[in-house]
Design a protein around this motif. Structure first.
Motif, short mmCIF file in Angstrom:
data_model
loop_
_atom_site.label_atom_id
_atom_site.label_comp_id
_atom_site.label_asym_id
_atom_site.label_seq_id
_atom_site.Cartn_x
_atom_site.Cartn_y
_atom_site.Cartn_z
N GLN A 1 0.83 -1.21 0.00
CA GLN A 1 0.00 0.00 0.00
C GLN A 1 0.87 1.26 0.00
OE1 GLN A 1 -3.29 0.10 -0.38
NE2 GLN A 1 -3.28 -2.12 -0.52
N ALA A 2 1.93 1.24 0.79
CA ALA A 2 2.83 2.40 0.83
C ALA A 2 3.48 2.64 -0.52
CB ALA A 2 3.89 2.21 1.91
N ARG A 3 3.89 1.57 -1.16
CA ARG A 3 4.52 1.70 -2.49
C ARG A 3 3.52 2.22 -3.51
NH1 ARG A 3 8.32 3.26 -5.27
NH2 ARG A 3 9.00 1.99 -6.99
N SER A 4 2.28 1.75 -3.44
CA SER A 4 1.24 2.22 -4.35
C SER A 4 0.99 3.71 -4.16
CB SER A 4 -0.04 1.43 -4.09
OG SER A 4 -1.11 1.98 -4.78
N LEU A 5 0.90 4.16 -2.91
CA LEU A 5 0.67 5.57 -2.64
C LEU A 5 1.88 6.42 -3.02
CD1 LEU A 5 -1.26 5.31 0.74
CD2 LEU A 5 -2.19 5.74 -1.53
N ASP B 1 -1.89 28.03 -6.57
CA ASP B 1 -1.97 26.84 -7.42
C ASP B 1 -1.36 25.63 -6.74
OD1 ASP B 1 -3.13 28.41 -9.37
OD2 ASP B 1 -1.22 28.84 -10.38
N ARG B 2 -0.24 25.85 -6.07
CA ARG B 2 0.41 24.75 -5.34
C ARG B 2 -0.49 24.23 -4.21
NH1 ARG B 2 5.85 23.96 -6.21
NH2 ARG B 2 6.90 25.62 -7.34
N LEU B 3 -1.13 25.16 -3.54
CA LEU B 3 -2.01 24.77 -2.44
C LEU B 3 -3.21 23.97 -2.96
CD1 LEU B 3 -2.69 24.92 0.57
CD2 LEU B 3 -3.90 27.06 0.09
N ARG B 4 -3.82 24.43 -4.03
CA ARG B 4 -4.96 23.69 -4.60
C ARG B 4 -4.52 22.30 -5.05
NH1 ARG B 4 -6.23 28.74 -6.06
NH2 ARG B 4 -5.17 28.69 -8.09
N HIS B 5 -3.34 22.22 -5.65
CA HIS B 5 -2.82 20.92 -6.08
C HIS B 5 -2.58 20.01 -4.87
CE1 HIS B 5 -0.59 17.88 -8.25
NE2 HIS B 5 0.38 18.01 -7.36
N ALA B 6 -1.99 20.56 -3.82
CA ALA B 6 -1.73 19.76 -2.62
C ALA B 6 -3.02 19.27 -1.99
CB ALA B 6 -0.92 20.58 -1.62
N VAL B 7 -4.04 20.12 -1.96
CA VAL B 7 -5.33 19.72 -1.40
C VAL B 7 -5.95 18.61 -2.24
CG1 VAL B 7 -7.71 20.50 -0.99
CG2 VAL B 7 -5.78 21.90 -0.23
N ALA B 8 -5.93 18.76 -3.55
CA ALA B 8 -6.48 17.72 -4.43
C ALA B 8 -5.72 16.41 -4.27
CB ALA B 8 -6.44 18.19 -5.88
N GLN B 9 -4.40 16.51 -4.17
CA GLN B 9 -3.57 15.32 -4.00
C GLN B 9 -3.87 14.66 -2.66
OE1 GLN B 9 0.60 16.03 -4.48
NE2 GLN B 9 1.16 14.08 -3.61
N GLY B 10 -3.95 15.44 -1.60
CA GLY B 10 -4.25 14.88 -0.28
C GLY B 10 -5.61 14.21 -0.24
N GLU B 11 -6.60 14.85 -0.86
CA GLU B 11 -7.94 14.28 -0.91
C GLU B 11 -7.93 12.95 -1.67
OE1 GLU B 11 -12.36 15.41 -2.69
OE2 GLU B 11 -10.76 16.91 -2.69
N HIS B 12 -7.25 12.93 -2.79
CA HIS B 12 -7.20 11.69 -3.58
C HIS B 12 -6.46 10.58 -2.82
CE1 HIS B 12 -7.41 9.28 -7.20
NE2 HIS B 12 -6.14 8.97 -7.00
N LEU B 13 -5.36 10.93 -2.15
CA LEU B 13 -4.62 9.93 -1.39
C LEU B 13 -5.45 9.38 -0.24
CD1 LEU B 13 -1.07 11.53 -1.26
CD2 LEU B 13 -1.74 9.47 -2.50
N LEU B 14 -6.20 10.24 0.43
CA LEU B 14 -7.06 9.78 1.52
C LEU B 14 -8.14 8.84 1.00
CD1 LEU B 14 -7.76 9.91 4.51
CD2 LEU B 14 -9.16 11.90 4.01
N GLU B 15 -8.80 9.22 -0.10
CA GLU B 15 -9.83 8.36 -0.68
C GLU B 15 -9.23 7.03 -1.12
OE1 GLU B 15 -11.79 10.44 -3.81
OE2 GLU B 15 -12.61 11.96 -2.47
#
Length: 183
Positions: free
Chosen positions: A121-125, A148-162
């Motif tokens: 799972q860690a490798r996949s993430l 833009d960096r902040l929006r990207h980080a938020v989108a990335q964090g949301e996707h990683l959590l899901e």
């Protein structure tokens, strides 16, 4: 066999660190770990600092706000918490850098299985984070703005959590269907 002893030493160290409440002893433990870890000490310390930065900052600011509001601010508590978290994370990074955890857990098929699942799972993430980073760079020919960096980080964090929640659910269902939770 050596890996098992390192894993056992790590477990004992974690318990010991959680039982120590004096910041001086925690700082001494961190200095001792730095001295004992040899050449990779600064890389490990940097990784540990980066890993705990956001968490410690959030917890510290939250504590500071509530304690000042209530009028019972104790800087020793803040120092203790931050030193303890940094020491525990440093020890964890040191263990992972030094020990093959799968080899250390080979005495238990169930623990080996769980560790293999976690590593997968860690490798996949990790791969997903790299894909996000490359996609962001490829879509921004000029230096992106902080927003833009902040929006990207938020989108990335949301996707990683899901993705993490989905993967955890799938792994739990697979383990349940194979009798892993039957006691």
């Amino acid at each position: 066999m050596k890996e098992r002893y390192w894993l056992l030493a790590y477990g004992v160290a974690v318990i010991a660190v959680t039982l120590v409440h004096q910041p001086a002893w925690l700082a001494a433990g961190l200095l001792g770990a730095l001295a004992a870890s040899g050449r990779p000490r600064w890389t490990l310390l940097r990784q540990a600092l980066l890993a705990v930065l956001l968490f410690n900052l959030t917890v510290s600011l939250g504590y500071l706000a509530v304690a000042l509001w209530r009028g019972d601010f104790a800087p020793i508590y803040l120092l203790r918490v931050n030193l303890r978290v940094l020491l525990l994370v440093y020890l964890g990074f040191w263990l992972v850098a030094r020990v093959n955890v799968l080899k250390a857990l080979d005495f238990s098929p169930t623990l080996s299985f769980v560790a293999t699942l976690a590593a997968g799972q860690a490798r996949s993430l990790q791969r997903l984070v790299l894909d996000f980073r490359l996609a962001f760079v490829s879509r921004n020919p000029v230096a992106p703005r902080p927003g833009d960096r902040l929006r990207h980080a938020v989108a990335q964090g949301e996707h990683l959590l899901e993705k993490s929640l989905h993967n955890a659910g799938e792994a739990a269902q697979a383990m349940r269907s194979r009798g892993a939770f039957d006691v």
